[in-house]
Design a protein around this motif. Structure first.
Motif, mmCIF file in Angstrom:
data_model
loop_
_atom_site.group_PDB
_atom_site.id
_atom_site.type_symbol
_atom_site.label_atom_id
_atom_site.label_comp_id
_atom_site.label_asym_id
_atom_site.label_seq_id
_atom_site.Cartn_x
_atom_site.Cartn_y
_atom_site.Cartn_z
ATOM 1 N N MET A 123 39.707 -61.350 -4.508
ATOM 2 C CA MET A 123 40.326 -60.573 -5.579
ATOM 3 C C MET A 123 40.368 -61.366 -6.895
ATOM 4 N N VAL A 124 40.630 -62.688 -6.767
ATOM 5 C CA VAL A 124 40.621 -63.540 -7.964
ATOM 6 C C VAL A 124 39.237 -63.564 -8.591
ATOM 7 N N LEU A 125 38.212 -63.648 -7.743
ATOM 8 C CA LEU A 125 36.839 -63.664 -8.260
ATOM 9 C C LEU A 125 36.495 -62.356 -8.965
ATOM 10 N N VAL A 126 36.883 -61.226 -8.367
ATOM 11 C CA VAL A 126 36.637 -59.926 -8.991
ATOM 12 C C VAL A 126 37.385 -59.816 -10.316
ATOM 13 N N PHE A 127 38.629 -60.307 -10.337
ATOM 14 C CA PHE A 127 39.412 -60.273 -11.574
ATOM 15 C C PHE A 127 38.739 -61.075 -12.678
ATOM 16 N N LEU A 128 38.263 -62.276 -12.343
ATOM 17 C CA LEU A 128 37.615 -63.117 -13.353
ATOM 18 C C LEU A 128 36.330 -62.480 -13.866
ATOM 19 N N ILE A 129 35.572 -61.872 -12.960
ATOM 20 C CA ILE A 129 34.300 -61.255 -13.362
ATOM 21 C C ILE A 129 34.540 -60.080 -14.304
ATOM 22 N N THR A 130 35.596 -59.306 -14.050
ATOM 23 C CA THR A 130 35.863 -58.130 -14.885
ATOM 24 C C THR A 130 36.653 -58.465 -16.138
ATOM 25 N N PHE A 131 37.486 -59.515 -16.071
ATOM 26 C CA PHE A 131 38.339 -59.861 -17.209
ATOM 27 C C PHE A 131 37.624 -60.725 -18.239
ATOM 28 N N TYR A 132 36.770 -61.626 -17.795
ATOM 29 C CA TYR A 132 36.194 -62.592 -18.722
ATOM 30 C C TYR A 132 35.389 -61.950 -19.864
ATOM 31 N N PRO A 133 34.566 -60.909 -19.616
ATOM 32 C CA PRO A 133 33.839 -60.313 -20.759
ATOM 33 C C PRO A 133 34.755 -59.853 -21.883
ATOM 34 N N PHE A 134 35.897 -59.256 -21.537
ATOM 35 C CA PHE A 134 36.837 -58.835 -22.578
ATOM 36 C C PHE A 134 37.480 -60.051 -23.258
ATOM 37 N N PHE A 135 37.795 -61.073 -22.462
ATOM 38 C CA PHE A 135 38.364 -62.285 -23.036
ATOM 39 C C PHE A 135 37.362 -62.969 -23.962
ATOM 40 N N TYR A 136 36.105 -62.953 -23.589
ATOM 41 C CA TYR A 136 35.068 -63.572 -24.423
ATOM 42 C C TYR A 136 34.936 -62.845 -25.760
ATOM 43 N N LEU A 137 35.006 -61.525 -25.738
ATOM 44 C CA LEU A 137 34.960 -60.760 -26.980
ATOM 45 C C LEU A 137 36.121 -61.139 -27.896
ATOM 46 N N LEU A 138 37.300 -61.310 -27.312
ATOM 47 C CA LEU A 138 38.463 -61.691 -28.102
ATOM 48 C C LEU A 138 38.277 -63.070 -28.718
ATOM 49 N N VAL A 139 37.731 -64.004 -27.948
ATOM 50 C CA VAL A 139 37.494 -65.360 -28.454
ATOM 51 C C VAL A 139 36.502 -65.338 -29.599
ATOM 52 N N VAL A 140 35.399 -64.617 -29.420
ATOM 53 C CA VAL A 140 34.364 -64.569 -30.452
ATOM 54 C C VAL A 140 34.877 -63.897 -31.720
ATOM 55 N N SER A 141 35.745 -62.901 -31.578
ATOM 56 C CA SER A 141 36.256 -62.207 -32.761
ATOM 57 C C SER A 141 37.086 -63.127 -33.643
ATOM 58 N N PHE A 142 37.660 -64.191 -33.066
ATOM 59 C CA PHE A 142 38.459 -65.143 -33.844
ATOM 60 C C PHE A 142 37.682 -66.418 -34.161
ATOM 61 N N ASN A 143 36.392 -66.413 -33.937
ATOM 62 C CA ASN A 143 35.563 -67.580 -34.228
ATOM 63 C C ASN A 143 34.599 -67.262 -35.366
ATOM 64 N N LYS A 144 34.249 -68.282 -36.163
ATOM 65 C CA LYS A 144 33.311 -68.076 -37.255
ATOM 66 C C LYS A 144 31.980 -67.586 -36.711
ATOM 67 N N GLY A 145 31.433 -66.571 -37.346
ATOM 68 C CA GLY A 145 30.210 -65.962 -36.847
ATOM 69 C C GLY A 145 29.042 -66.927 -36.797
ATOM 70 N N MET A 146 28.874 -67.732 -37.836
ATOM 71 C CA MET A 146 27.770 -68.685 -37.862
ATOM 72 C C MET A 146 27.949 -69.757 -36.803
ATOM 73 N N ASP A 147 29.185 -70.149 -36.528
ATOM 74 C CA ASP A 147 29.443 -71.132 -35.480
ATOM 75 C C ASP A 147 29.178 -70.536 -34.108
ATOM 76 N N THR A 148 29.509 -69.259 -33.908
ATOM 77 C CA THR A 148 29.228 -68.601 -32.628
ATOM 78 C C THR A 148 27.734 -68.544 -32.355
ATOM 79 N N ALA A 149 26.938 -68.359 -33.425
ATOM 80 C CA ALA A 149 25.488 -68.284 -33.269
ATOM 81 C C ALA A 149 24.893 -69.585 -32.738
ATOM 82 N N LEU A 150 25.601 -70.695 -32.892
ATOM 83 C CA LEU A 150 25.116 -71.981 -32.390
ATOM 84 C C LEU A 150 25.301 -72.111 -30.889
ATOM 85 N N GLY A 151 26.143 -71.234 -30.289
ATOM 86 C CA GLY A 151 26.385 -71.272 -28.862
ATOM 87 C C GLY A 151 27.503 -72.234 -28.494
ATOM 88 N N GLY A 152 27.870 -72.220 -27.221
ATOM 89 C CA GLY A 152 28.882 -73.141 -26.732
ATOM 90 C C GLY A 152 30.306 -72.655 -26.849
#
Length: 275
Positions: A1-30
């Motif tokens: 269940m933890v694995l399923v939660f992480l798989i479904t939750f992380y994409p939304f969490f990643y979007l939130l992280v990227v939205s608060f990060n500089k776009g040009m810095d996000t393009a560099l990856g990492g």
């Protein structure tokens, strides 16, 4: 269940992280778990663009109005069909069932909307969706299971059908109404096909349509203003703007759901087979 939660939750969490990060810095990856170069420029660009703001309010308006009308009309028709003394009940059911499974196609539907003068108006978002046949069938089953003594006692006291529906039936149907409101609201909020096919005015474009538009354009900015702004600050990119729009589009649904959760859990069991 933890694995399923992480798989479904992380994409939304990643979007939130990227939205608060500089776009040009996000393009560099990492960038994976937290903003490496924190900024609010993505949200500033979004909020300063009148097209996005206009689309947000159009989506909000159609969600509120469309869900309210759909909830009222669907529950009202369902209450009428649940009446035990209703004549030609099977015939009405047949019409609704056939209408749910058989469609005339996009072109006849477009012609009907044009004859009704709904094209390129706000009403094209809310009037065709006022009656949801799927929830109509569920609501009929729910109303039939209510004790008939409630209606009989109200009629003895001189209550009209409208008074019974408004003062007695609706207050005891909160699980059903909350579930219907949630699904109808999400459907209205996420809808974009009607904005693409039946509306030509930029003033009536929805938020989801703008999102689909910018995603389909790939690395091409939504408009010249966004491109000019991105080149000046070297922080906002089309991808970061896309992600910001996605976060803003998902946020209202996430905020509303906790308040309807207790009703939603009860409402999802409505219509289940009873042993």
């Amino acid at each position: 269940m933890v694995l399923v939660f992480l798989i479904t939750f992380y994409p939304f969490f990643y979007l939130l992280v990227v939205s608060f990060n500089k776009g040009m810095d996000t393009a560099l990856g990492g960038v994976y778990f937290w903003p490496r170069a924190f900024t609010l420029e993505n949200y500033s660009t979004f909020l300063n663009d009148p097209d996005w703001i206009k689309a947000f309010f159009v989506s909000a308006a159609r969600t509120v109005v469309g869900a309210a009308l759909g909830l009222f009309v669907t529950s009202l028709v369902a209450y009428g069909l649940s009446a035990r003394q209703l004549l030609f009940k099977k015939f009405y059911y047949m019409l609704f069932i056939v209408g749910m499974y058989v469609s005339g196609g996009l072109i006849p539907y477009y012609v009907v909307l044009r004859q009704l003068h709904l094209l390129n108006t706000f009403y094209v978002f809310v009037i065709p969706t006022m009656l949801n046949i799927f929830f109509l069938i569920i609501a009929v089953s729910f109303f039939r299971d209510l004790p008939p003594e409630m209606e009989e006692s109200a009629k003895i006291d001189g209550a009209s059908e409208w008074t019974i529906f408004n003062r007695i039936i609706l207050p005891v149907s909160k699980p059903l109404l909350a579930t219907m409101a949630l699904f109808l609201g999400v459907s209205q909020w996420n809808s974009w096909l009607d904005s693409a096919y039946f509306v030509s005015s930029d003033n009536l474009r929805t938020l989801t349509f703008r999102m689909i538009e910018i995603i389909n354009k790939g690395n091409i900015p939504l408009d010249s203003r966004s491109a000019e702004y991105a080149s000046q600050v070297a922080q906002v990119t089309p991808f970061s703007l896309q992600v910001t729009a996605m976060v803003i589009a998902v946020a209202p649904i996430i905020c509303v759901y906790p308040f309807l959760q207790k009703y939603f859990v009860k409402g999802t069991t409505i219509g289940a087979v009873k042993g």
